[in-house]
Design a protein around this motif. Structure first.
Motif, mmCIF file in Angstrom:
data_model
loop_
_atom_site.group_PDB
_atom_site.id
_atom_site.type_symbol
_atom_site.label_atom_id
_atom_site.label_comp_id
_atom_site.label_asym_id
_atom_site.label_seq_id
_atom_site.Cartn_x
_atom_site.Cartn_y
_atom_site.Cartn_z
ATOM 1 N N LYS A 96 0.705 -1.275 -0.099
ATOM 2 C CA LYS A 96 -0.043 -0.106 -0.040
ATOM 3 C C LYS A 96 0.938 1.182 -0.013
ATOM 4 O O LYS A 96 0.679 2.173 -0.896
ATOM 5 C CB LYS A 96 -0.935 -0.120 1.308
ATOM 6 N N ARG A 165 -3.247 -2.360 -9.186
ATOM 7 C CA ARG A 165 -3.640 -1.844 -7.547
ATOM 8 C C ARG A 165 -4.260 -3.017 -6.773
ATOM 9 O O ARG A 165 -3.947 -2.430 -5.606
ATOM 10 C CB ARG A 165 -4.871 -0.920 -8.312
ATOM 11 N N LYS A 166 -4.416 -4.180 -7.279
ATOM 12 C CA LYS A 166 -4.908 -5.235 -6.245
ATOM 13 C C LYS A 166 -4.044 -6.353 -6.253
ATOM 14 O O LYS A 166 -4.314 -7.370 -5.744
ATOM 15 C CB LYS A 166 -6.356 -5.533 -6.836
#
Lengths: 205, 614
Positions: A96, A165-166
């Motif tokens: 993150k 992003r994931k």
């Protein structure tokens, strides 16, 4: 093989160099930057040869506004710093954090690019077009090529952020982020030379 | 994708999407040979025009276009791709690798080169080819009317990008992909010289990229770098061009040196004399190659200090080159020499190249250079080093590696006829040109006057050119007539020393069923004399990972090809085409970036079957 997510605990210490593909990419990119160095050196040489060729158009000292360029420089240097934070996050397995710092880097890059476009518009208003003089052509080519590199970097890192992003950190995307950051540092270093040779020497020398 | 699925694709699709270094190498060789023939045809047309004084075979403008395209084609589209073909095929085999470091980029490099070459040659059909010489000096090139120079600029830009990608790929391949035991100082000389040439590509080509970019912006978007009235400077082009251009000649000659260093020991049945001296001489030549570019500009008026420095630096290159020449001679000394066609080319190279080297030192004498500059003496010099070095090297390499690449030996009888005709034709063409130059015939002229003592030597030169053409036709014929000389053994010359002679013929897709363990320089030679003649394996037999093919390299190259037309016809309102082309290129790059492709595995029984069937 390399496409499943690596758990933070099983992450190799240098995920960007853990696979042969990653090592190849890493080394190939360093070589690429070596070539880019010659590319910009050629542009700097051309600029130094032509910066006196202003003919009837405005010259460096009449145009350049040092506080403004200093602001641009600071923004770009800060973006390099935030990309370092991104890599530190990556090495700590904090995915993150990696994405967040990369996003900040992109935003700073966009701000820099916006200021550069504003700067060019200003100069054109003051009578320095691309075809006004050899100085004008050389200036816009050197600084514009750098700007194009910044734009490409923004598009590249944005693509990486959205694409991954994931996914979490994997052995496939770690080298990609790492090389993108290398690239970002490189365009930052080039800007330091532009700031010194084009702007400082333009006003002082 | 499964292995079976990968096999079911059609042959054409397979070649268009291949990322196999061997297939890409063959495509480089085929495309390079085509452009070599084209450049040769251009040379023949020029020699016919110069056969007799004030001959009217060709208009002067066509002659200018021919001389420009001959030089450009031979350097960028023939010599480099032919060398790249051999490098692509042979380097991974010589270092015991299954492929190059970046198979996708390898394919991209090839297609960029091919599209760039096609783009350049389209200029012939749409208003005339470039006409400012392969060096395209400004303001001749920046002021040249028509679109010829625009095709030159964009064609070279596209193919140059391909070369740069290829260079980076070879560098990483050689550093990261070597088999266990193969340290840098155990690498075969061809790999070493290709490695140094790749370093030169990496640091030389970006200067050309910028030169071409500036010339394009000057012509298409009215920039003023080279316009003296607007504060510009024409010498900048010359510097940029030669900062690229001089390393370029070493990019060509170093791999050729590497080929001779493989061919001569094999056919002298000895190991190479002075291996480490050869390696360091190669590195020194590579380094000095960057220090001498201004010797092309002695008459520009740089002043005596600059001229002297560049003169001395240039002469210094004769030292490492001399080391190499003596090492080849001492490799031959006391060897059991076999006069195969490959070796004949290597043996002929030594005296021919030395002659080119001697005229090189003469030209480096900056005071005398004022007399030689822009005469046929220069033409004779660089053809002696490029044909006497690079082209003889390419032919030696072709005959030597032909069985490895194509699975059959080229006919030796036709090969020897080819060799002698070519060698005699070459010396006939260019030896007299030294004297044409010394008595004052300028280069790049479309004709000359009668009664100036130039007639006989020009006629001889043209006859020599025809001999070379006939010789090349014999070579092409022998490619087709030799197809039955099938080779099945691993080491068809019997005295192979390096890893490319340790694998089955034809070469399996994965090269090495098991990565070999290298125990000395000349790995196979060592096993022959110290071991059982077979390489030891460095890994157990297992599934082999292979990259998937991709059509994207063609799409990326096609995008740049289309975009180039947008730039060339910018003034005619076709700028939108540039936008479309670049969108295709960047779109394909985007797809490549977001699509993860992990390749496939060849199962182990497939490999053992192949091993059993050899």
């Amino acid at each position: 093989m390399a496409d499943h997510t690596i758990d933070h605990n099983t992450l190799p210490p240098n995920p960007e160099k853990a696979t042969l593909e990653g090592r190849n990419k890493f080394m190939g990119f360093w070589f690429f930057l070596g070539g880019e160095t010659v590319l910009f050196a050629s542009l700097f040489g051309t600029y130094l040869g032509l910066r006196g060729g202003t003919v009837d158009g405005p010259g460096p000292s009449e145009l350049f506004h040092l506080p403004f360029v200093f602001l641009m420089t600071m923004i770009l240097l800060t973006s390099s710093l935030t990309s370092v934070f991104a890599i530190i996050s990556m090495k700590r397995g904090n995915y993150k954090g990696l994405l967040a710092w990369m996003t900040v880097t992109v935003l700073l890059g966009v701000a820099f690019l916006g200021l550069e476009i504003y700067e060019f518009v200003e100069y054109v208003d003051h009578g320095l077009g691309f075809t006004t003089s050899a100085f004008g052509s050389a200036f816009y080519t050197l600084v514009g090529t750098h700007g194009a590199h910044v734009a490409f970097g923004i598009a590249w890192i944005t693509t990486l952020i959205i694409r991954y992003r994931k996914s979490g950190l994997t052995l496939t995307n770690a080298p990609k982020f790492y090389t993108a950051v290398l690239y970002w540092h490189f365009i930052d270093v080039v800007w330091v030379f532009i700031f010194s040779i084009v702007y400082l020497m333009g006003i002082g020398g | 994708m499964s292995y079976a699925k990968a096999q079911s694709k059609s042959t054409l699709w397979d070649w268009l999407t291949t990322v196999d270094h061997k297939k890409i190498g063959i495509m480089y060789l085929v495309a390079g040979a085509f452009f070599f023939a084209l450049g040769g045809l251009e040379a023949i047309l020029m020699r016919i025009q110069l056969m007799f004084p004030e001959f009217t075979f060709l208009p002067a403008q066509t002659f200018n276009e021919l001389l420009t395209m001959h030089g450009t084609t031979m350097i960028f589209l023939a010599a480099m791709p032919l060398l790249f073909g051999l490098m692509n095929y042979i380097i991974p085999l010589q270092i015991g690798a299954r492929d190059v470091a970046f198979p996708f980029l390898n394919s991209l490099g090839f297609w960029l080169f091919l599209f760039g070459g096609i783009l350049l040659n389209i200029s012939w059909f749409v208003g005339g080819a470039p006409d400012a010489g392969w060096t395209a000096y400004v303001p001749l090139s920046s002021e040249s009317p028509g679109t010829g120079i625009d095709y030159y600029v964009l064609g070279l830009q596209v193919s140059g990008a391909g070369t740069l990608i290829g260079g980076i790929n070879f560098l990483v391949t050689i550093i990261n992909m070597r088999a266990p035991g193969m340290s840098m100082m155990r690498m075969p000389l061809f790999t070493w010289s290709s490695f140094v040439a790749s370093i030169l590509i990496l640091f030389a080509f970006p200067a050309l990229t910028i030169g071409l970019l500036l010339l394009m912006l000057e012509r298409v978007f009215d920039a003023t770098y080279f316009n003296v009235g607007m504060g510009g400077n024409v010498i900048i082009w010359q510097h940029l061009f030669w900062i690229f251009g001089h390393p370029e000649v070493y990019i060509l000659i170093l791999p050729a040196f590497g080929i001779f260093s493989e061919v001569i020991p094999t056919f002298a049945k000895k190991r190479l004399f002075g291996y480490s001296a050869m390696v360091f001489a190669t590195l020194i030549i590579g380094f000095l190659g960057f220090m001498v570019w201004a010797h092309h500009m002695f008459t520009v008026g740089m002043g005596p200090v600059a001229n002297s420095i560049f003169a001395v630096a240039t002469m210094a290159i004769a030292v490492p080159t001399g080391i190499k020449i003596f090492n080849w001679l001492l490799t031959l000394w006391g060897g059991r020499i076999r006069f195969t066609t490959a070796n004949l080319f290597a043996l002929a190279f030594i005296p021919s190249f030395v002659m080119g080297g001697v005229t090189g030192v003469m030209l480096a004498t900056s005071a005398a250079n004022y007399q030689f500059h822009d005469t046929y003496f220069v033409v004779a010099h660089f053809h002696y080093v490029i044909i006497g070095g690079v082209v003889l090297g390419l032919f030696a390499g072709a005959y030597y590696w032909w069985p490895r690449i194509f699975g059959y030996k080229l006919d030796e009888k036709l090969g020897k006829i080819f060799f002698w005709l070519f060698l005699i034709g070459f010396h006939l063409t260019f030896f007299v040109q030294h004297f044409l130059g010394l008595i004052g015939m300028p280069r790049r002229v479309a004709s000359y006057l009668d009664g100036q003592g130039l007639n006989a030597m020009n006629l001889i030169s043209t006859i020599g050119a025809f001999l070379m053409a006939v010789a090349f036709i014999i070579f092409v014929v022998s490619i087709f007539t030799s197809r039955n000389n099938k080779v099945t053994e691993e080491d068809p010359w019997g005295d192979g020393r390096t890893l490319e002679w340790t694998i089955p013929t034809p070469t399996p897709e994965y090269n090495f069923a098991q990565t070999p363990l290298v125990r000395d320089v000349d790995a196979l030679w060592y096993e022959k004399y110290e071991g059982d003649g077979k390489m030891k394996a460095a890994e157990p037999l297992g599934d082999i990972h292979m990259p998937n093919g991709s059509i994207l390299p063609i799409v990326i190259s096609l995008g740049l090809f289309i975009a180039s037309f947008g730039f060339i016809y910018h003034h005619a309102g076709f700028t939108w085409l540039a936008v479309v082309g670049l969108a295709i290129t960047f779109g394909a790059m985007f797809v490549r970036s977001i699509k993860e492709d992990h390749g496939y595995h060849i199962p182990v029984d497939e490999i053992t079957n192949n091993k059993g069937g050899e």
